[in-house]
Design a protein around this motif. Structure first.
Motif, mmCIF file in Angstrom:
data_model
loop_
_atom_site.group_PDB
_atom_site.id
_atom_site.type_symbol
_atom_site.label_atom_id
_atom_site.label_comp_id
_atom_site.label_asym_id
_atom_site.label_seq_id
_atom_site.Cartn_x
_atom_site.Cartn_y
_atom_site.Cartn_z
ATOM 1 N N GLY A 84 -8.542 50.199 25.353
ATOM 2 C CA GLY A 84 -9.952 49.847 25.196
ATOM 3 C C GLY A 84 -10.225 48.426 25.671
ATOM 4 O O GLY A 84 -11.248 48.165 26.318
ATOM 5 N N ILE A 85 -9.309 47.524 25.366
ATOM 6 C CA ILE A 85 -9.443 46.141 25.837
ATOM 7 C C ILE A 85 -9.384 46.114 27.360
ATOM 8 O O ILE A 85 -10.167 45.423 28.019
ATOM 9 C CB ILE A 85 -8.356 45.244 25.216
ATOM 10 N N GLY A 86 -8.458 46.878 27.928
ATOM 11 C CA GLY A 86 -8.365 46.961 29.385
ATOM 12 C C GLY A 86 -9.641 47.502 30.003
ATOM 13 O O GLY A 86 -10.126 46.991 31.017
ATOM 14 N N ALA A 87 -10.209 48.533 29.386
ATOM 15 C CA ALA A 87 -11.470 49.102 29.876
ATOM 16 C C ALA A 87 -12.596 48.082 29.778
ATOM 17 O O ALA A 87 -13.429 47.966 30.694
ATOM 18 C CB ALA A 87 -11.819 50.364 29.088
ATOM 19 N N LEU A 88 -12.630 47.324 28.692
ATOM 20 C CA LEU A 88 -13.644 46.282 28.516
ATOM 21 C C LEU A 88 -13.564 45.251 29.645
ATOM 22 O O LEU A 88 -14.590 44.880 30.235
ATOM 23 C CB LEU A 88 -13.438 45.599 27.160
ATOM 24 N N PHE A 89 -12.352 44.820 29.963
ATOM 25 C CA PHE A 89 -12.195 43.840 31.035
ATOM 26 C C PHE A 89 -12.478 44.452 32.413
ATOM 27 O O PHE A 89 -12.966 43.748 33.302
ATOM 28 C CB PHE A 89 -10.821 43.173 30.969
ATOM 29 N N LEU A 90 -12.200 45.723 32.589
ATOM 30 C CA LEU A 90 -12.544 46.378 33.854
ATOM 31 C C LEU A 90 -14.060 46.466 34.025
ATOM 32 O O LEU A 90 -14.583 46.203 35.116
ATOM 33 C CB LEU A 90 -11.912 47.768 33.924
ATOM 34 N N ARG A 92 -16.186 44.408 32.704
ATOM 35 C CA ARG A 92 -16.614 43.030 32.993
ATOM 36 C C ARG A 92 -16.361 42.682 34.449
ATOM 37 O O ARG A 92 -17.149 41.983 35.092
ATOM 38 C CB ARG A 92 -15.878 42.056 32.059
ATOM 39 N N THR A 93 -15.268 43.176 35.005
ATOM 40 C CA THR A 93 -14.960 42.927 36.411
ATOM 41 C C THR A 93 -16.013 43.548 37.315
ATOM 42 O O THR A 93 -16.471 42.911 38.268
ATOM 43 C CB THR A 93 -13.578 43.512 36.766
ATOM 44 N N ILE A 94 -16.386 44.777 37.017
ATOM 45 C CA ILE A 94 -17.415 45.455 37.821
ATOM 46 C C ILE A 94 -18.742 44.740 37.651
ATOM 47 O O ILE A 94 -19.453 44.492 38.618
ATOM 48 C CB ILE A 94 -17.514 46.941 37.421
ATOM 49 N N GLY A 95 -19.105 44.411 36.426
ATOM 50 C CA GLY A 95 -20.294 43.615 36.164
ATOM 51 C C GLY A 95 -21.551 44.418 35.957
ATOM 52 O O GLY A 95 -21.532 45.640 35.797
ATOM 53 N N ASP A 96 -22.664 43.697 35.980
ATOM 54 C CA ASP A 96 -23.976 44.308 35.733
ATOM 55 C C ASP A 96 -24.750 44.572 37.023
ATOM 56 O O ASP A 96 -25.915 44.941 36.974
ATOM 57 C CB ASP A 96 -24.797 43.430 34.789
ATOM 58 N N PHE A 97 -24.135 44.343 38.164
ATOM 59 C CA PHE A 97 -24.710 44.560 39.494
ATOM 60 C C PHE A 97 -25.839 43.582 39.822
ATOM 61 O O PHE A 97 -26.500 43.724 40.838
ATOM 62 C CB PHE A 97 -25.190 46.009 39.682
ATOM 63 N N ARG A 98 -26.066 42.594 38.971
ATOM 64 C CA ARG A 98 -27.101 41.597 39.249
ATOM 65 C C ARG A 98 -26.536 40.176 39.164
ATOM 66 O O ARG A 98 -26.586 39.449 40.133
ATOM 67 C CB ARG A 98 -28.275 41.769 38.291
ATOM 68 N N TYR A 99 -26.016 39.790 37.991
ATOM 69 C CA TYR A 99 -25.595 38.411 37.774
ATOM 70 C C TYR A 99 -24.100 38.218 37.530
ATOM 71 O O TYR A 99 -23.606 37.105 37.633
ATOM 72 C CB TYR A 99 -26.344 37.821 36.566
ATOM 73 N N VAL A 100 -23.389 39.265 37.169
ATOM 74 C CA VAL A 100 -21.999 39.156 36.728
ATOM 75 C C VAL A 100 -21.145 40.189 37.445
ATOM 76 O O VAL A 100 -21.583 41.317 37.667
ATOM 77 C CB VAL A 100 -21.909 39.380 35.195
ATOM 78 N N LEU A 122 -9.916 37.005 37.425
ATOM 79 C CA LEU A 122 -9.113 36.937 36.208
ATOM 80 C C LEU A 122 -9.285 38.200 35.372
ATOM 81 O O LEU A 122 -8.295 38.765 34.890
ATOM 82 C CB LEU A 122 -9.483 35.706 35.377
ATOM 83 N N THR A 123 -10.509 38.681 35.216
ATOM 84 C CA THR A 123 -10.724 39.888 34.420
ATOM 85 C C THR A 123 -10.090 41.103 35.092
ATOM 86 O O THR A 123 -9.586 41.988 34.405
ATOM 87 C CB THR A 123 -12.219 40.141 34.139
ATOM 88 N N LEU A 124 -10.086 41.134 36.423
ATOM 89 C CA LEU A 124 -9.435 42.236 37.135
ATOM 90 C C LEU A 124 -7.920 42.204 36.916
ATOM 91 O O LEU A 124 -7.299 43.238 36.652
ATOM 92 C CB LEU A 124 -9.756 42.176 38.627
ATOM 93 N N VAL A 125 -7.320 41.018 36.989
ATOM 94 C CA VAL A 125 -5.880 40.885 36.764
ATOM 95 C C VAL A 125 -5.533 41.267 35.328
ATOM 96 O O VAL A 125 -4.547 41.979 35.087
ATOM 97 C CB VAL A 125 -5.398 39.458 37.106
ATOM 98 N N ILE A 126 -6.347 40.827 34.372
ATOM 99 C CA ILE A 126 -6.099 41.178 32.972
ATOM 100 C C ILE A 126 -6.146 42.686 32.794
ATOM 101 O O ILE A 126 -5.255 43.278 32.182
ATOM 102 C CB ILE A 126 -7.103 40.466 32.037
ATOM 103 N N ALA A 127 -7.187 43.331 33.325
ATOM 104 C CA ALA A 127 -7.311 44.785 33.193
ATOM 105 C C ALA A 127 -6.126 45.489 33.849
ATOM 106 O O ALA A 127 -5.540 46.413 33.262
ATOM 107 C CB ALA A 127 -8.628 45.260 33.808
ATOM 108 N N ALA A 128 -5.753 45.047 35.039
ATOM 109 C CA ALA A 128 -4.633 45.677 35.748
ATOM 110 C C ALA A 128 -3.330 45.518 34.964
ATOM 111 O O ALA A 128 -2.557 46.485 34.833
ATOM 112 C CB ALA A 128 -4.492 45.070 37.147
ATOM 113 N N LEU A 129 -3.079 44.329 34.439
ATOM 114 C CA LEU A 129 -1.862 44.107 33.662
ATOM 115 C C LEU A 129 -1.830 44.970 32.407
ATOM 116 O O LEU A 129 -0.784 45.514 32.041
ATOM 117 C CB LEU A 129 -1.717 42.632 33.287
#
Length: 137
Positions: A84-90, A92-100, A122-129
């Motif tokens: 679930g934490i990994g999914a959360l960071f993934l 966040r990596t994808i973002g909101d398509f506007r600002y993040v 960083l969030t992508l690396v965290i999710a991947a790890l």
């Protein structure tokens, strides 16, 4: 796989400490760490309580990955929580398509530059790890 878990724990401890530092001493330039619109206005103002809560959750995440190395408690659901934490960071990596995130459309703000260079990678690396640790660990 203990090395990956330890690395994740260290990253989360650092990020937690950074948020707790911001609670105590403030953020010098919030436009570099919080999303802003094109006019430079902050889109969120988490305040001390919100920042503390994020720091607390990051410390909890650190304990989950530190537990994979030191095994100080046993709980069957930790793998699911970790995923679930990994999914959360993934997300966040994808973002909101506007600002993040990597797919943001507003790219000319202080935050957008920092997000593209540091935060989203960083969030992508965290999710991947996390996914490597849980699926192949």
């Amino acid at each position: 796989m203990g090395v990956i878990a330890l690395l994740l724990a260290i990253v989360f401890i650092f990020l937690s400490g950074l948020h707790l530092y911001w609670v105590l001493f403030g953020i010098k330039d919030p436009t570099r760490v919080l999303p802003t619109n094109e006019d430079g206005q902050l889109l969120m103002r988490p305040g001390k309580a919100g920042t503390f809560l994020v720091g607390l959750f990051l410390a909890l995440f650190a304990s989950i990955y530190l537990n994979k190395v030191l095994e100080f408690f046993n709980f069957e659901g930790l793998t699911h929580i970790s995923l679930g934490i990994g999914a959360l960071f993934l997300v966040r990596t994808i973002g909101d398509f506007r600002y993040v995130g990597f797919f943001k459309t507003v790219k000319n703000t202080n935050f957008a530059g920092m997000d593209s260079k540091f935060y989203s990678p960083l969030t992508l690396v965290i999710a991947a790890l996390i996914f490597v640790l849980e699926f192949w660990g």
